[in-house]
Motif scaffolding. Structure first.
Motif, PDB file in Angstrom:
ATOM      1  N   VAL A  61      45.010  25.357  23.175  1.00 20.16           N
ATOM      2  CA  VAL A  61      45.603  26.596  22.662  1.00 20.16           C
ATOM      3  C   VAL A  61      46.140  27.434  23.819  1.00 20.16           C
ATOM      4  CG1 VAL A  61      45.110  28.798  21.529  1.00 20.16           C
ATOM      5  CG2 VAL A  61      44.255  26.676  20.543  1.00 20.16           C
ATOM      6  N   THR A  62      45.336  27.606  24.864  1.00 21.24           N
ATOM      7  CA  THR A  62      45.786  28.398  26.015  1.00 21.24           C
ATOM      8  C   THR A  62      46.938  27.716  26.738  1.00 21.24           C
ATOM      9  OG1 THR A  62      44.048  27.370  27.373  1.00 21.24           O
ATOM     10  CG2 THR A  62      43.553  29.496  26.388  1.00 21.24           C
ATOM     11  N   PHE A 171      48.330  25.848  16.267  1.00 18.70           N
ATOM     12  CA  PHE A 171      47.924  27.234  16.505  1.00 18.70           C
ATOM     13  C   PHE A 171      48.615  27.788  17.748  1.00 18.70           C
ATOM     14  CE2 PHE A 171      45.064  30.688  17.700  1.00 18.70           C
ATOM     15  CZ  PHE A 171      44.795  31.270  16.472  1.00 18.70           C
ATOM     16  N   GLY A 172      48.684  26.956  18.809  1.00 20.95           N
ATOM     17  CA  GLY A 172      49.351  27.388  20.032  1.00 20.95           C
ATOM     18  C   GLY A 172      50.827  27.659  19.817  1.00 20.95           C
ATOM     19  N   PHE A 190      41.241  33.765  23.955  1.00 16.11           N
ATOM     20  CA  PHE A 190      41.119  32.346  24.273  1.00 16.11           C
ATOM     21  C   PHE A 190      41.032  32.116  25.786  1.00 16.11           C
ATOM     22  CE2 PHE A 190      42.376  31.521  19.894  1.00 16.11           C
ATOM     23  CZ  PHE A 190      41.647  30.373  19.611  1.00 16.11           C
ATOM     24  N   GLU A 191      41.691  32.961  26.569  1.00 12.48           N
ATOM     25  CA  GLU A 191      41.605  32.821  28.019  1.00 12.48           C
ATOM     26  C   GLU A 191      40.185  33.101  28.497  1.00 12.48           C
ATOM     27  OE1 GLU A 191      42.762  31.772  31.699  1.00 12.48           O
ATOM     28  OE2 GLU A 191      44.064  31.706  29.926  1.00 12.48           O
ATOM     29  N   GLY A 192      39.578  34.162  27.956  1.00 14.19           N
ATOM     30  CA  GLY A 192      38.194  34.470  28.308  1.00 14.19           C
ATOM     31  C   GLY A 192      37.243  33.391  27.836  1.00 14.19           C
ATOM     32  N   LEU A 193      37.482  32.895  26.611  1.00 16.47           N
ATOM     33  CA  LEU A 193      36.650  31.824  26.068  1.00 16.47           C
ATOM     34  C   LEU A 193      36.782  30.560  26.910  1.00 16.47           C
ATOM     35  CD1 LEU A 193      34.758  31.124  23.723  1.00 16.47           C
ATOM     36  CD2 LEU A 193      36.764  30.426  22.399  1.00 16.47           C
ATOM     37  N   ASN A 194      38.005  30.290  27.388  1.00 16.43           N
ATOM     38  CA  ASN A 194      38.244  29.122  28.235  1.00 16.43           C
ATOM     39  C   ASN A 194      37.454  29.225  29.540  1.00 16.43           C
ATOM     40  OD1 ASN A 194      39.630  26.602  28.702  1.00 16.43           O
ATOM     41  ND2 ASN A 194      40.875  27.679  30.204  1.00 16.43           N
ATOM     42  N   MET A 195      37.429  30.398  30.144  1.00 19.29           N
ATOM     43  CA  MET A 195      36.676  30.601  31.385  1.00 19.29           C
ATOM     44  C   MET A 195      35.182  30.400  31.155  1.00 19.29           C
ATOM     45  SD  MET A 195      38.647  33.905  33.047  1.00 19.29           S
ATOM     46  CE  MET A 195      37.526  33.936  34.437  1.00 19.29           C
ATOM     47  N   GLU A 309      48.331  24.676  32.932  1.00 16.57           N
ATOM     48  CA  GLU A 309      49.314  24.570  31.844  1.00 16.57           C
ATOM     49  C   GLU A 309      49.590  23.110  31.500  1.00 16.57           C
ATOM     50  OE1 GLU A 309      53.965  25.340  31.940  1.00 16.57           O
ATOM     51  OE2 GLU A 309      52.862  27.230  31.946  1.00 16.57           O
ATOM     52  N   VAL A 310      49.630  22.250  32.523  1.00 12.95           N
ATOM     53  CA  VAL A 310      49.875  20.816  32.322  1.00 12.95           C
ATOM     54  C   VAL A 310      48.584  20.083  31.999  1.00 12.95           C
ATOM     55  CG1 VAL A 310      50.610  18.670  33.450  1.00 12.95           C
ATOM     56  CG2 VAL A 310      51.934  20.765  33.774  1.00 12.95           C
ATOM     57  N   SER A 311      47.538  20.336  32.781  1.00  9.90           N
ATOM     58  CA  SER A 311      46.282  19.594  32.604  1.00  9.90           C
ATOM     59  C   SER A 311      45.660  19.837  31.233  1.00  9.90           C
ATOM     60  CB  SER A 311      45.276  19.962  33.705  1.00  9.90           C
ATOM     61  OG  SER A 311      44.854  21.309  33.574  1.00  9.90           O
ATOM     62  N   SER A 312      45.765  21.061  30.719  1.00  8.46           N
ATOM     63  CA  SER A 312      45.138  21.391  29.444  1.00  8.46           C
ATOM     64  C   SER A 312      45.866  20.763  28.265  1.00  8.46           C
ATOM     65  CB  SER A 312      45.072  22.915  29.250  1.00  8.46           C
ATOM     66  OG  SER A 312      46.374  23.464  29.200  1.00  8.46           O
TER      67      SER A 312
END
Length: 434
Positions: A61-62, A171-172, A190-195, A309-312
């Motif tokens: 999503v991020t 969703f993204g 989602f950025e905070g959740l990702n961290m 951005e690529v790896s995710s």
């Protein structure tokens, strides 16, 4: 004193686990190992599975929402899938070339073949029934399976990773299409959740050396029982077949991927291997691309300089559809079984194996042993006796570890290629490498 790098800790844990397993087999500690050591390996695997679905969902999503351009997402997605399919077909063809040149199946005697068929009759029947249920489905069933009817149900099953990926992509994309001021709070969440999830991964990985020790110790005692010599004898009988598969997997890691990394990724392959090594070791010990995914992503970003951005986007997709090692194994195993039964496969049949193995690898779950079920479908398509799978079940767990290592390396290779072509590959200082 400098702390020992994670990959060396994992390597030490693997070595000690194997040594303990052999010691336990020889000194009557099999039950002790299975009751008091192996469970810690199971706990470690469960921890990795616990975080796999949240990691894929949130990171995709991020990653997609950060693209802020649907046309760019389409370009990266088409390139990624195209390269994944190309490397998979190449792996299958390489496997067919090797098995036709070395002909390992012709080394089997009729007596040994019957012995294996009897020993593994139960497992063979189970794999055949699983594959038969897959075969009865319609030609578009894999497409139907991608779209979930209930995303919350899909998130409770690691085998439904494609459905989670579909929802995350949808969703993204939706976040890109709505007004930026409305999307921003969701992106921040989602950025905070990702961290937070990545920090959970760090915590879990601190237990990796101990988990790997327990996994390998349990594997060895299960394989050898109370007689460590039986494991050695069995591997010697099937050694030729294992060597052919291993040669093919080695060619992927040391010939095919280096060419792609050096000429497309424009990166020194030694640097690449050093950066991805922790993920390779974990893949080897867990036999699961999905379980290894958190570490693969961490290595790609921190050690190789691949933009998140690529790896995710590329790596979760690769853990689900890119199975180069599994595809190569399936092509070798199919022809090996045919050779053991005295069958000569013509060119069209072997081309059919290429197609079926490629498609089967896309549908295979990124968990231990999934490739064996898909192999039955390959055998059925080629008209090879399905019961012949009994011949390869004995060493399959070891080969599964090797081919999963190739799968993960292939995912990282493609991620590096995409990152380079997109200008998303950043230099990493030597001190930052694991």
């Amino acid at each position: 004193m400098k702390k020992l790098a994670l990959h060396w800790q994992i390597l030490i844990g693997m070595t000690l686990g194997i040594l303990w397993g052999m010691f336990a087999s020889g000194f009557g500690l099999v039950n002790f190992t299975l009751d008091w050591v192996k469970p810690f390996g199971t706990i470690f695997i469960n921890l990795l599975k616990l975080i796999a679905v949240p990691l894929v969902l949130v990171s995709l999503v991020t990653g997609v929402s950060s693209l802020s351009d649907i046309s760019r997402l389409s370009r990266i997605g088409s390139r990624t899938i195209g390269i994944y399919l190309t490397t998979t077909v190449l792996a299958v063809i390489l496997g067919l070339l090797l098995v036709n040149v070395f002909e390992p199946g012709k080394a089997f005697s009729a007596e040994k073949r019957e012995e294996f068929k009897e020993q593994f009759a139960g497992a063979t029947t189970e794999k055949s029934s699983d594959a038969e249920s897959v075969k009865k489905q319609g030609p578009l069933q894999p497409l139907v399976d991608i779209v979930p009817s209930n995303i919350f149900h899909s998130m409770t099953d690691n085998g439904s990773m494609l459905q989670v990926i579909f929802f995350a992509l949808l969703f993204g994309i939706a976040l890109i299409m709505i007004p930026p001021d409305k999307a921003q709070p969701v992106n921040d969440f989602f950025e905070g959740l990702n961290m937070a999830i990545l920090k959970v991964v760090d915590i879990i990985m601190k237990t990796a050396p101990y988990g790997v020790f327990a996994l390998l110790a349990g594997l060895v005692v299960e394989f050898a029982g109370d007689d460590p010599g039986s494991a050695v004898e069995l591997l010697l009988v099937l050694g030729y077949y294992c060597i052919v598969v291993t040669i093919g997997l080695a060619l992927m890691i040391f010939i095919v991927y280096p060419l792609l990394v050096v000429f497309v990724g424009k990166t020194n392959y030694k640097t690449f291997l050093k950066g991805i090594f922790p993920a390779q070791m974990l893949a080897f010990s867990t036999s699961s691309s999905a379980a290894t995914l958190p570490v693969t992503m961490e290595c790609a970003e921190k050690n190789l300089g691949i933009n998140r951005e690529v790896s995710s986007f590329v790596l979760p997709l690769g853990a689900t559809i890119n199975m180069d090692g599994t595809s190569l194994y399936q092509s070798v195993a199919a022809v090996f079984i045919a050779q053991a039964y005295g069958m000569d496969l013509d060119l069209m049949t072997q081309l059919g194996i290429v197609m079926t193995a490629t498609l089967a690898s896309i549908g295979a779950a990124a968990v231990p042993g999934a490739g064996t079920v898909m192999l039955v479908i390959v055998l059925q398509q080629a008209g090879i006796p399905v019961e012949g799978i009994a011949l390869i079940l004995a060493p399959d767990r070891i080969l599964d570890m090797l081919r999963t290592t190739v799968n993960v390396t292939g995912d990282a290779t493609v991620a590096m290629m995409i990152a380079r072509t997109e200008g998303q590959l950043h230099p990493v200082k030597e001190t930052e490498e694991v």
